[in-house]
Design an enzyme around this catalytic site. Structure first.
Site, PDB file in Angstrom:
ATOM      1  N   GLU A 219     -18.086  20.590  38.921  1.00 34.21           N
ATOM      2  CA  GLU A 219     -16.706  20.990  39.186  1.00 34.21           C
ATOM      3  C   GLU A 219     -15.767  20.581  38.053  1.00 34.21           C
ATOM      4  OE1 GLU A 219     -15.431  22.761  41.791  1.00 34.21           O
ATOM      5  OE2 GLU A 219     -17.484  23.106  42.482  1.00 34.21           O
ATOM      6  N   ASP A 220     -16.135  20.911  36.839  1.00 39.03           N
ATOM      7  CA  ASP A 220     -15.270  20.704  35.688  1.00 39.03           C
ATOM      8  C   ASP A 220     -15.064  19.247  35.294  1.00 39.03           C
ATOM      9  OD1 ASP A 220     -14.728  23.202  34.728  1.00 39.03           O
ATOM     10  OD2 ASP A 220     -13.205  23.574  36.236  1.00 39.03           O
ATOM     11  N   ALA A 221     -15.873  18.343  35.819  1.00 37.39           N
ATOM     12  CA  ALA A 221     -15.742  16.959  35.358  1.00 37.39           C
ATOM     13  C   ALA A 221     -16.353  16.857  33.958  1.00 37.39           C
ATOM     14  CB  ALA A 221     -16.452  16.026  36.315  1.00 37.39           C
ATOM     15  N   ARG A 403     -15.544  32.166  33.915  1.00 37.69           N
ATOM     16  CA  ARG A 403     -14.190  32.162  33.355  1.00 37.69           C
ATOM     17  C   ARG A 403     -14.077  32.999  32.101  1.00 37.69           C
ATOM     18  NH1 ARG A 403     -14.046  26.029  34.508  1.00 37.69           N
ATOM     19  NH2 ARG A 403     -13.864  26.154  36.751  1.00 37.69           N
TER      20      ARG A 403
END
Lengths: 603, 394
Positions: A219-221, A403
């Protein structure tokens, strides 16, 4: 009958019969210098209106003028500019380049490149990337990104820490962040050159590996290399300035900078004043924590002639010192002594705090790829390449495909080739043939053209089965940091009016249990948990209610008697209500509405 | 379910009665069907019924369950995910129907005028597959103005101060109209005008009278032209366009809605024909139909956005809206605004108004609701708060 109306800065100033001719003539005059070059004129044939604008505040951009399909800017001009004989302003004065505003663009037909030119074009783009502003122009290969990502990045660039001014040592900004050792981006754009971004950069070049790692970058960490951080990567300073002055009051009294004496009203503990010098002001380079006094100050009493128990007027000064903000710490960076316009003593103190990246700090690349630190890993545990390169940062591959920020991928390969070459790479958007160049260069230097490499597990030394995409990307540290936001409360201050907990971290407030949270407890049927949140842990109040008239009774503490102001001494009963409800009853009474509480035994 | 053995059904009913179980009717049939399919013995059937009973009891909502809040959350949460995409071509091509969040808001607000009313008109057994009849009905329902049947355009003669209307014979034939009828309708509408008829040409001029003593102005003629152009010669009131479609049978889709008038027409299937205008359904067919319409429309709106909400939540919403015999909105003028508790109403909207009126009337709040009890800081009468202790009377 069909005159064209002419508006100047939105005001109707006249009409004209042959608009086309008029507009062309106005433009000619602007180009020849007879009219200010800041004038823009637009003709709308559909509504028969001409708009002239010359007021400040319009966004305008330069374009090369085209006549009969031939741009007025010729090779000779460029030659002269490189030789330094000709300047930008000369091009404008000579009517070769002109600035258009948004309105006049409606009247023009602009060619993107010199190869697209035809007879109808009125202007030629200097470069397609001139349509981008400062923020969007910083993004390399932005033409390869999806538009929401570019928009997000344009917003985030403004939050990046960097060298925000070069005279920060002489300034006392209330709040300021400063990135240590900022770097110029490995992959630059022509807008970066044009805006002198290199002189005030706001990020650093990270060696980035794209791989998932033990689930710590879900999650984008982000996973950061601890040793890189210890070498100063993404380290920043936070400055906060405090100030106060000796206010003069009517009647000749004034504030005084001093170490407050023990008799002063509102005296803090002795410990709080320990850093103060004789003059009541802290010395630089002292380590301070929240609550420590930076400037000791006392003020005259608010009301004159305060009479103490013995009946004599007692001049008791108030303590009005400036202390370090709640939750902050640091080292006193600078102490500034000066005076106000009125001549009162003025002190400004700047406190500095070093911020090494920690869990939860926010970072972003230049492609709208933002994330927070999820793990700080010792260098020995970080995967490494065959050459022994250890990445500074590991991002999750899931961040890329959905994205569509292809620009990031290109930037990483470009950055990698630049590092090998030892020179910066141009990543200006719409520069179409750079990709193959980079690929060829990587191949020639013994790398995979797609930027992938074999990595070895830092913990076991085993080769990681998959090829890992690794490259150099410019990352920005954003000013959302854990230390500024981390907060918890068990007990603390309450509001005076409602007796409910205060709001916000700065006021040591409670964590709001809002309407939707309330709905959830209702939906679960957790009646007592709900009561605990909304009453016991908030503004519980024991009201005494008159059994006869239903109004709140009075408890006379001196005589220890309970009576009702209306019915006198009759039976009154304690009732547990929220203070907010008591306040509602009081407010209704003030509006001449008499709310009665009818009491019953609890079922 | 005609093929179920009536004997088995009776057997099931007998056991159900014996055990004093209160089942919905459909359960009895389902059990009977299962009994036949699985060839159950009497003993097994009895066990099955007892088990079904247990499962049925277990799946019932327990008392003290906050069904209202759960329903609100279950409809509200998908609502936040709805795209604000107002217009969507769904169902019928070239017919615009409001969908998504705006439509959902429209339904729960119980609007009297909705933004895109539309009808689906079905035909009875005799005319189901009759294309000619469908077209005829469509032209009867659709709004036709003079403008639609003009040969060319209206001719304005400023010299004579009159308007020439040339009607196209083809167009009126196509639309099943009659020329004389159009003329008589026009004459009834424009009484203060003179008419001259010549083949399919009608010349209309304003009569000169006291009112027009300054002569007839150009403006008058222009107004007249507009009047004639938009004069409706055929169609049902409030219905603009009709689109004919054939799915399994002929169906008419309309833009605009007038259920009452359409139901009176010949050859219409009065059971299947429907509208998306809930208030119209309420006035024409009554409150139960309105309740069903709310459920259908709300579910359809959610479903169209790819959101699935359990029908029981929507049913509860519809029940609340229609419980007192009229369609009430959810909000200030409806459910929230007509609660019995002063505090609950004041906490929602228009605080001052409710407190003032309550004080004038001397209202008593019994504190039986949720909101009231939260305000005064008592455990709410729901879930764990719905139980109490009662002394045994000896």
């Amino acid at each position: 009958m069909n005159s064209t109306k002419i508006y100047m800065n939105g005001e109707l100033i006249g009409v004209c019969e042959n608009p086309e001719e008029f507009v062309t003539e106005m433009r000619e005059k602007r180009r020849s210098g007879q009219i200010s070059e800041e004038m823009n004129i637009t003709y709308y044939d559909k509504t028969s209106e001409i708009y002239i604008f010359n007021d400040p505040g319009r966004a305008r951009r330069p374009l090369i003028i085209v006549k009969n399909g031939i741009p007025l800017l010729e090779d000779e001009h460029i030659q002269e500019i490189t030789e330094g004989k000709l300047k930008w302003d000369d091009l404008i004065v000579n009517g070769i380049i002109e600035y258009l505003d948004a309105e006049e663009e409606e009247n023009s037909y602009i060619a993107m490149g010199i190869n697209d030119l035809n007879e109808d074009h009125t202007h030629l783009e200097i470069d397609p990337s001139t349509m981008l502003g400062i923020c969007a122009g910083i993004i390399p290969f932005s033409n390869h990104n999806s538009s929401p990502r570019n928009t997000m990045e344009a917003g985030m660039t403004k939050q990046a820490l960097g060298l925000y001014v070069s005279n920060y040592m002489h300034r006392t900004d209330t709040r300021a962040h400063l990135l240590h050792q900022p770097q110029t981006p490995m992959v630059k754009t022509r807008i970066i050159d044009a805006t002198d971004y290199d002189k005030r950069p706001s990020g650093q070049n990270f060696v980035v590996a794209v791989m998932s790692f033990e689930g710590y970058n879900m999650e984008d960490a982000l996973i950061l290399n601890k040793s890189s951080l210890e070498r100063g990567l993404a380290r920043s300073s936070f400055f906060r300035s405090y100030e106060t002055f000796e206010r003069k009051y009517p009647g000749g009294q004034e504030d005084k900078f001093e170490v407050p004496g023990k008799g002063v009203r509102g005296y803090r503990s002795e410990n709080a004043y320990r850093h103060l010098d004789e003059d009541g002001i802290i010395n630089s380079e002292s380590y301070v924590e929240s609550g420590d006094v930076l400037i000791g100050k006392t003020s005259p009493p608010r009301f004159l002639e305060e009479i103490d128990e013995f009946g004599s007027a007692n001049e008791k000064r108030r303590e009005t010192s400036v202390t370090v903000r709640n939750g902050e710490k640091g080292i006193v960076d600078a102490v500034l002594l000066t005076e106000t316009v009125e001549g009162s003593k003025l002190t400004k103190i700047r406190v500095r705090d070093t911020r090494q990246p920690e869990f939860g700090d926010k970072f972003a690349s230049r492609h709208g790829q933002k994330g927070v630190v999820g793990l700080i890993l010792s260098q020995e545990d970080v995967p490494f390449t065959e050459n022994g390169v250890v990445p500074d940062l590991i991002v999750n591959p899931h961040a890329i495909p959905s994205r569509m920020s292809v620009g990031q991928v290109l930037e990483m390969v470009a950055g990698k080739s630049g590092c090998i070459k030892g020179e910066r790479v141009d990543g200006t958007p719409f520069n179409l043939d750079i990709e193959s160049e980079i690929r060829n260069f990587l191949t020639d230097n013994g790398f995979e053209p797609n930027g992938c490499e074999s990595l070895y597990n830092g913990m076991t030394g085993e080769r990681i089965e998959a090829e890992i995409f690794i490259g150099v990307a410019y990352y920005q540290k954003l000013h959302h940091m854990t230390t500024d936001k981390m907060y918890a409360r068990s007990r603390g201050p309450v509001q005076v009016l409602t007796k409910q907990p205060t709001e916000g971290r700065a006021r040591e407030g409670g964590l709001r249990f809002g309407e939707m949270e309330r709905d959830c407890l209702i939906a679960h049927g957790a009646a007592l948990a709900l009561k605990e949140r909304l009453l016991d842990e908030s503004d519980k109040y024991e009201a005494i209610v008159c059994g006869k008239c239903g109004m709140l009774s009075v408890h006379d503490k001196i005589r220890n008697k309970i009576y009702c102001p209306i019915c006198g001494e009759v039976d009154s009963f304690p009732v547990e209500i929220s203070y907010a409800f008591k306040l509602l009853l009081d407010e209704l009474k003030s509006l001449c509405v008499f709310p009665k509480l009818i009491l019953e035994d609890k079922a | 379910m005609g093929n179920i053995d009536q004997e088995v059904v009776n057997k099931v009913i007998k056991i159900v009665k014996k055990k004093k179980i209160d089942f919905p009717e459909s359960y009895v049939n389902d059990i009977a069907e299962a009994c036949i399919r699985r060839e159950l013995t009497d003993k097994e059937l009895e066990t099955l019924i007892v088990r079904v009973k247990k499962a049925y009891e277990r799946s019932k909502v327990e008392s003290g369950e906050a069904i209202g809040t759960v329903a609100a959350q279950s409809v509200g949460e998908p609502g936040t995910q709805m795209t604000m995409n107002t217009f969507h071509y769904a169902g019928v091509v070239e017919l615009n129907v409001t969908l998504g969040l705006p439509r959902l808001i429209e339904i729960v607000d119980a609007r009297k005028t909705i933004s895109t009313p539309t009808m689906a008109i079905y035909f009875d057994e005799d005319h189901k597959f009759d294309e000619e009849f469908a077209k005829k009905t469509a032209s009867k329902i659709a709004k036709i103005t003079i403008n639609n049947v003009l040969d060319d355009d209206l001719h304005i003669d400023y010299g004579q101060m009159n308007v020439e209307v040339i009607i196209s014979q083809e167009k009126i034939k196509e639309k099943h109209l009659d020329f004389d009828e159009i003329v008589s309708k026009l004459e009834a509408k424009l009484k203060k005008h003179t008419f001259e008829i010549e083949d399919n040409k009608i010349t209309i001029a304003p009569k000169v009278d006291k009112r027009t003593k300054n002569g007839i102005q150009i403006r008058d003629i222009r107004l007249l032209v507009d009047k004639i152009r938009h004069f409706q010669i055929s169609g049902v009131k409030d219905v603009n366009r009709v689109i004919i479609r054939k799915d399994e049978q002929w169906v008419l889709h309309t833009e605009g809605s007038n259920l009452k008038a359409v139901l009176k027409m010949e050859g219409i299937d009065k059971e299947k024909t429907t509208t998306n205008h809930i208030h119209e359904i309420y006035t024409v067919l009554g409150i139960e139909a309105a309740r069903n319409a709310i459920i259908k429309e709300a579910l359809h709106t959610l479903d169209e956005q790819g959101l699935s909400v359990d029908i029981r939540h929507v049913m509860l919403v519809a029940d609340m809206m229609t419980a007192d015999g009229s369609v009430k909105s959810i909000g200030r003028h409806g459910i929230s605004g007509t609660k019995s508790s002063v505090l609950a109403r004041a906490a929602f909207e228009e605080t001052g108004k409710h407190l003032l009126n309550a004080s004038i009337r001397g209202e008593v709040d019994e504190l039986t609701g949720i909101i009231e009890n939260i305000i005064i800081g008592q455990p709410i009468p729901l879930g764990t708060g719905s139980v109490g202790i009662k002394m045994k009377n000896n």
